[in-house]
Scaffold this motif. Structure first.
Motif, PDB file in Angstrom:
ATOM      1  N   GLY A   9       0.816  -1.204   0.000  1.00  0.00           N
ATOM      2  CA  GLY A   9       0.000   0.000   0.000  1.00  0.00           C
ATOM      3  C   GLY A   9       0.851   1.255   0.000  1.00  0.00           C
ATOM      4  O   GLY A   9       2.079   1.200   0.132  1.00  0.00           O
ATOM      5  N   GLY A  10       0.206   2.396  -0.171  1.00  0.00           N
ATOM      6  CA  GLY A  10       0.931   3.654  -0.162  1.00  0.00           C
ATOM      7  C   GLY A  10       0.101   4.770  -0.727  1.00  0.00           C
ATOM      8  O   GLY A  10      -1.114   4.646  -0.894  1.00  0.00           O
ATOM      9  N   LEU A  11       0.781   5.879  -1.027  1.00  0.00           N
ATOM     10  CA  LEU A  11       0.140   7.062  -1.585  1.00  0.00           C
ATOM     11  C   LEU A  11       0.455   7.143  -3.069  1.00  0.00           C
ATOM     12  O   LEU A  11       1.622   7.040  -3.465  1.00  0.00           O
ATOM     13  N   VAL A  12      -0.562   7.309  -3.882  1.00  0.00           N
ATOM     14  CA  VAL A  12      -0.380   7.372  -5.324  1.00  0.00           C
ATOM     15  C   VAL A  12      -1.349   8.407  -5.897  1.00  0.00           C
ATOM     16  O   VAL A  12      -2.425   8.634  -5.340  1.00  0.00           O
ATOM     17  N   GLN A  13      -0.972   9.010  -7.002  1.00  0.00           N
ATOM     18  CA  GLN A  13      -1.851   9.963  -7.665  1.00  0.00           C
ATOM     19  C   GLN A  13      -2.911   9.234  -8.477  1.00  0.00           C
ATOM     20  O   GLN A  13      -2.701   8.085  -8.909  1.00  0.00           O
ATOM     21  N   ALA A  14      -4.009   9.883  -8.680  1.00  0.00           N
ATOM     22  CA  ALA A  14      -5.069   9.317  -9.513  1.00  0.00           C
ATOM     23  C   ALA A  14      -4.506   8.952 -10.883  1.00  0.00           C
ATOM     24  O   ALA A  14      -3.719   9.708 -11.460  1.00  0.00           O
ATOM     25  N   GLY A  15      -4.903   7.783 -11.364  1.00  0.00           N
ATOM     26  CA  GLY A  15      -4.389   7.273 -12.623  1.00  0.00           C
ATOM     27  C   GLY A  15      -3.185   6.367 -12.471  1.00  0.00           C
ATOM     28  O   GLY A  15      -2.776   5.705 -13.424  1.00  0.00           O
ATOM     29  N   GLY A  16      -2.609   6.350 -11.275  1.00  0.00           N
ATOM     30  CA  GLY A  16      -1.443   5.529 -11.025  1.00  0.00           C
ATOM     31  C   GLY A  16      -1.783   4.086 -10.707  1.00  0.00           C
ATOM     32  O   GLY A  16      -2.951   3.674 -10.767  1.00  0.00           O
ATOM     33  N   PRO A 109      -4.046  -7.788   8.755  1.00  0.00           N
ATOM     34  CA  PRO A 109      -4.260  -6.527   9.477  1.00  0.00           C
ATOM     35  C   PRO A 109      -4.587  -5.359   8.563  1.00  0.00           C
ATOM     36  O   PRO A 109      -5.052  -4.312   9.047  1.00  0.00           O
ATOM     37  N   GLY A 110      -4.335  -5.494   7.260  1.00  0.00           N
ATOM     38  CA  GLY A 110      -4.666  -4.444   6.307  1.00  0.00           C
ATOM     39  C   GLY A 110      -3.479  -3.586   5.920  1.00  0.00           C
ATOM     40  O   GLY A 110      -2.475  -3.499   6.637  1.00  0.00           O
ATOM     41  N   THR A 111      -3.594  -2.956   4.756  1.00  0.00           N
ATOM     42  CA  THR A 111      -2.586  -2.019   4.265  1.00  0.00           C
ATOM     43  C   THR A 111      -3.318  -0.805   3.687  1.00  0.00           C
ATOM     44  O   THR A 111      -4.315  -0.952   2.993  1.00  0.00           O
ATOM     45  N   GLN A 112      -2.815   0.372   3.990  1.00  0.00           N
ATOM     46  CA  GLN A 112      -3.489   1.599   3.583  1.00  0.00           C
ATOM     47  C   GLN A 112      -3.152   1.962   2.146  1.00  0.00           C
ATOM     48  O   GLN A 112      -1.982   1.973   1.754  1.00  0.00           O
ATOM     49  N   VAL A 113      -4.180   2.272   1.379  1.00  0.00           N
ATOM     50  CA  VAL A 113      -4.036   2.789   0.021  1.00  0.00           C
ATOM     51  C   VAL A 113      -4.693   4.167  -0.010  1.00  0.00           C
ATOM     52  O   VAL A 113      -5.853   4.306   0.350  1.00  0.00           O
ATOM     53  N   THR A 114      -3.928   5.153  -0.441  1.00  0.00           N
ATOM     54  CA  THR A 114      -4.457   6.511  -0.546  1.00  0.00           C
ATOM     55  C   THR A 114      -4.209   7.022  -1.951  1.00  0.00           C
ATOM     56  O   THR A 114      -3.078   7.025  -2.425  1.00  0.00           O
ATOM     57  N   VAL A 115      -5.281   7.417  -2.624  1.00  0.00           N
ATOM     58  CA  VAL A 115      -5.200   7.920  -3.988  1.00  0.00           C
ATOM     59  C   VAL A 115      -5.558   9.403  -3.962  1.00  0.00           C
ATOM     60  O   VAL A 115      -6.679   9.771  -3.596  1.00  0.00           O
ATOM     61  N   SER A 116      -4.607  10.235  -4.352  1.00  0.00           N
ATOM     62  CA  SER A 116      -4.835  11.674  -4.356  1.00  0.00           C
ATOM     63  C   SER A 116      -5.349  12.133  -5.713  1.00  0.00           C
ATOM     64  O   SER A 116      -5.000  11.556  -6.749  1.00  0.00           O
ATOM     65  N   SER A 117      -6.153  13.154  -5.688  1.00  0.00           N
ATOM     66  CA  SER A 117      -6.742  13.656  -6.944  1.00  0.00           C
ATOM     67  C   SER A 117      -5.862  14.722  -7.578  1.00  0.00           C
ATOM     68  O   SER A 117      -4.894  15.172  -7.006  1.00  0.00           O
TER      69      SER A 117
END
Length: 117
Positions: A9-16, A109-117
């Protein structure tokens, strides 16, 4: 007993894209189905994708069909989720789940995915 741990998981931009992995240890030979679920803040956990022990049958929620691909290794020890064309609404904690022929199951336990616009 089977233990599951998600990663990727992690932080990624929209479309990634991101690729999640779920590593399993223990008696995985009893597995008949594996899947991914996700939970956004303030919402219930929802189904994302699943596959059976053969890996030949796959199932997806309508919201991810055509963008996500679930796969596994031959030994039912690692489950993957390739996520392409990510959207902000894909943001959440992603959990892997294994179901066993005994009627029981296991969650990671889960992994966080964050998609920024």
């Amino acid at each position: 007993q089977v233990q599951l741990v998600e990663s990727g998981g992690g932080l990624v931009q929209a479309g990634g894209s991101l690729r999640l992995s779920c590593a399993a240890s223990g008696r995985t030979s009893r597995t008949y189905a594996m899947g991914w679920f996700r939970q956004a803040p303030g919402q219930e956990r929802e189904f994302v994708a699943a596959t059976d022990w053969t890996g030949r049958n796959t199932y997806y929620s309508d919201s991810v069909k055509g963008r996500f691909t679930i796969s596994k290794d031959n030994a039912e020890t690692t489950l993957y989720l390739q996520m392409n064309s990510l959207k902000p609404e894909d943001t959440g904690v992603y959990y892997c789940n294994f179901r066993f022929w005994t009627g029981t199951g296991a969650w990671g336990p889960g992994t966080q995915v964050t998609v920024s616009s």
